[in-house]
Enzyme design. Structure first.
Site, PDB file in Angstrom:
ATOM      1  N   HIS A  40       0.842  -1.210   0.000  1.00 23.53           N
ATOM      2  CA  HIS A  40       0.000   0.000   0.000  1.00 23.53           C
ATOM      3  C   HIS A  40       0.870   1.250   0.000  1.00 23.53           C
ATOM      4  CE1 HIS A  40       0.818   0.636   4.316  1.00 23.53           C
ATOM      5  NE2 HIS A  40       0.771  -0.677   4.386  1.00 23.53           N
ATOM      6  N   HIS A  69       7.768   6.852   5.382  1.00 20.29           N
ATOM      7  CA  HIS A  69       6.991   6.493   4.195  1.00 20.29           C
ATOM      8  C   HIS A  69       6.197   7.723   3.765  1.00 20.29           C
ATOM      9  CE1 HIS A  69       4.189   5.671   7.570  1.00 20.29           C
ATOM     10  NE2 HIS A  69       3.309   6.234   6.768  1.00 20.29           N
ATOM     11  N   HIS A  71       2.430   9.261   1.834  1.00 23.98           N
ATOM     12  CA  HIS A  71       1.054   9.068   1.374  1.00 23.98           C
ATOM     13  C   HIS A  71       0.839   9.997   0.199  1.00 23.98           C
ATOM     14  CE1 HIS A  71      -0.202   6.594   4.839  1.00 23.98           C
ATOM     15  NE2 HIS A  71       0.752   7.274   5.452  1.00 23.98           N
ATOM     16  N   HIS A 175      -3.228   3.531   9.035  1.00 17.24           N
ATOM     17  CA  HIS A 175      -3.406   2.297   8.269  1.00 17.24           C
ATOM     18  C   HIS A 175      -3.626   1.198   9.292  1.00 17.24           C
ATOM     19  CE1 HIS A 175      -2.262  -1.162   5.711  1.00 17.24           C
ATOM     20  NE2 HIS A 175      -2.776  -0.416   4.763  1.00 17.24           N
TER      21      HIS A 175
END
Length: 235
Positions: A40, A69, A71, A175
């Site tokens: 994802h 990470h 988004h 998440h």
């Protein structure tokens, strides 16, 4: 849950907290270990050592960097998770830290109320950002879910904006498992990313090698209700 993330930050309801100190990060570039496609998103993982630390701000313990990470969204105008007065950003960087002052490891801290601290940085489409290039260049090696590649000698503090003014509130992972264990530190100032650079995020695939190609077009969770929580500002 009552403490879900992300949220819309309403500046008229934010409390300026004079007791909020600046936060500081000290990251060792040699602690960067690998980049992995998690299906994802992609994570850049760090060695579990005491070399890369977040402290200060609203935190009473030292927090150790685990991974960072991003988004992003289907379009350049909305890929962030947090919003400010309803305004959306192109993407959002999350630097995920765990409370190494209090817990033995990240697995133990992930479900604790004071277990995690995430520094968030908004990305705004505009000029290409050369500081993102090393990360973007590594994506071709982790095109499909489960792929990983060595990724080292990188200091993610180079991705922070010049001013570290921030908002902070208690929230959750965005998440699953959505644990309500996160102290959020959201930088007021954004960094830039070009449209071409954003497109490289969307070219990552959510499928394993040999399966039909399904690009990760978006992975941003919409804002959740505040439910009585206060967002504080350091500025």
């Amino acid at each position: 849950g009552n403490k879900q993330s992300p949220v819309d930050i309403k500046s008229s309801e934010v409390k300026h907290d004079t007791s909020l100190k600046p936060f500081s990060v000290s990251y060792n570039p040699a602690s960067a270990k690998e980049i992995i496609n998690v299906g994802h998103s992609f994570h850049v993982n760090f060695e579990d050592d005491s070399q890369s630390v977040l402290k200060g701000g609203p935190l009473s313990d030292n927090y150790r960097l685990s991974q960072f990470h991003f988004h992003w969204g289907k379009t350049d105008d909305y890929g962030s998770e947090h919003t400010v007065d309803g305004a959306k950003f192109s993407a959002e960087l999350h630097l995920v830290h765990w409370n190494s002052g209090k817990y033995p490891n990240i697995a133990d801290s992930v479900s604790k109320a004071d277990g995690l601290a995430i520094v968030a940085v908004f990305l705004k489409v505009g000029q290409a950002n050369p500081k993102l290039q090393k990360v973007l260049d590594a994506l071709s090696a982790v095109k499909t879910k489960g792929k990983k590649a060595s990724f080292t000698n990188f200091d993610p503090s180079t991705l922070l904006p010049p001013s570290l003014d921030y908002w902070t509130y208690s929230g959750s992972l965005t998440h699953p498992p959505l644990h309500e264990s996160v102290t959020w530190l959201i930088c007021k100032d954004s960094i830039s990313i070009s449209s071409e650079q954003l497109a490289q995020f969307r070219s990552l695939l959510s499928n394993a090698e040999g399966e039909a190609a399904v690009p990760i077009l978006h992975n941003n969770r919409p804002p959740q209700p505040l439910k009585g929580r206060t967002v504080k500002a350091s500025f």
